[in-house]
Scaffold this motif. Sequence first.
Motif, mmCIF file in Angstrom:
data_model
loop_
_atom_site.group_PDB
_atom_site.id
_atom_site.type_symbol
_atom_site.label_atom_id
_atom_site.label_comp_id
_atom_site.label_asym_id
_atom_site.label_seq_id
_atom_site.Cartn_x
_atom_site.Cartn_y
_atom_site.Cartn_z
ATOM 1 N N TRP A 209 -14.474 68.067 25.125
ATOM 2 C CA TRP A 209 -13.183 68.562 24.614
ATOM 3 C C TRP A 209 -13.206 70.076 24.385
ATOM 4 C CZ3 TRP A 209 -10.242 64.434 25.202
ATOM 5 C CH2 TRP A 209 -8.876 64.547 24.899
ATOM 6 N N SER B 166 -10.187 69.575 18.295
ATOM 7 C CA SER B 166 -11.013 68.463 17.828
ATOM 8 C C SER B 166 -11.684 68.868 16.520
ATOM 9 C CB SER B 166 -12.068 68.094 18.880
ATOM 10 O OG SER B 166 -12.889 69.206 19.181
ATOM 11 N N PHE C 141 -9.193 63.840 18.897
ATOM 12 C CA PHE C 141 -9.312 64.689 20.073
ATOM 13 C C PHE C 141 -7.902 64.917 20.613
ATOM 14 C CE2 PHE C 141 -13.278 62.461 19.473
ATOM 15 C CZ PHE C 141 -14.202 63.501 19.544
#
Length: 336
Positions: A274, A299, A119
Amino acid sequence: MSSLAGLTRRTALFTALSLAASCAFAQWKPSRPINLIVPWAAGGSTDQVTRVAAIELEKALGQTIVIVNQPGASGAIGTKSALDAPKDGYTWTAGAAQDLGAYETLGSLKTRMSDWHLFLSVANIQVIGVNPSTPYKTAKDLIDAMKAKPGQISVATAGVTSAGHNAMDFITKATGVKYREVAYDGGNPAVVATVAGETEVTTQLAVEQADMLRGKRLRALATVSSKPLEIEGYGTIPPLSDSVPGFTAPPNYFGIFIPKGVPDEVVQTVQKIWTESIPKSEALKKYALSRGALFDPLSGDAAQKAVAPAVQANAWNLFAAGKAKVSPDTVGIPKP
């Protein structure tokens, strides 16, 4: 009747499968604090951006994220703690992806990029910064001095897998210079050491040097890249390619890493945050602007693809310099 019974059974099965799928993609609601291991000293680049990202994640998850600084072995000790922890989703780590990708080649930790969910929040740029008392005014001045005094000019880094060391590998490969490395437990201690005059130079990240540059405690000679860098309140730092024609280096992505094997709902929940919330984070945008970083949240497959060039370059540079024990191509890292 048998046809109706069959339809009833199929309907029941469909309902059960739908319920199972719904549960599989359920929102994860952590019931206790999450430990986020920063495998470097407090104040460095990893620590800085991880703390900003953690606050954003806390808002979305409704749970505390405890930052645990665990430096040592160029990040391998803290990363191993996260890798060895129970796979329940409550222990994460953070750092530079290119460091994570080099541990197996160095022989310090048996892990690969494919063992982790990435991430990413920012891409960082290394900067050649010098103590203002040194005579170096440009990157060319420093490179000429390193050639004239091979192995004598001291450079502070955060250790063998760090951004600062990686920068010097690129510089050495492009120019043939030799230098004296002084390793510290993190980027911030390395920068402070250069400010204090323990070393003449540091090649750590802009985010770690920004305050000292603004305060005129360090002088920036160049970015370790082919592009200039604007730092709010300081100005523009020219690229090393101005002094070394053709010089280039891949971006160094930083982020939070969750080991594979944790429950799917943990990964799916963080992935959703995210994708939907982190790109809107004003705190992370402000951090990037003020520290001289590129805000680029990624991500999944996009993150793995983005970090590959830096991972490859770092691992092969370490191997070519005799610092890696294992050939990268034997651990899944093809030559760039």
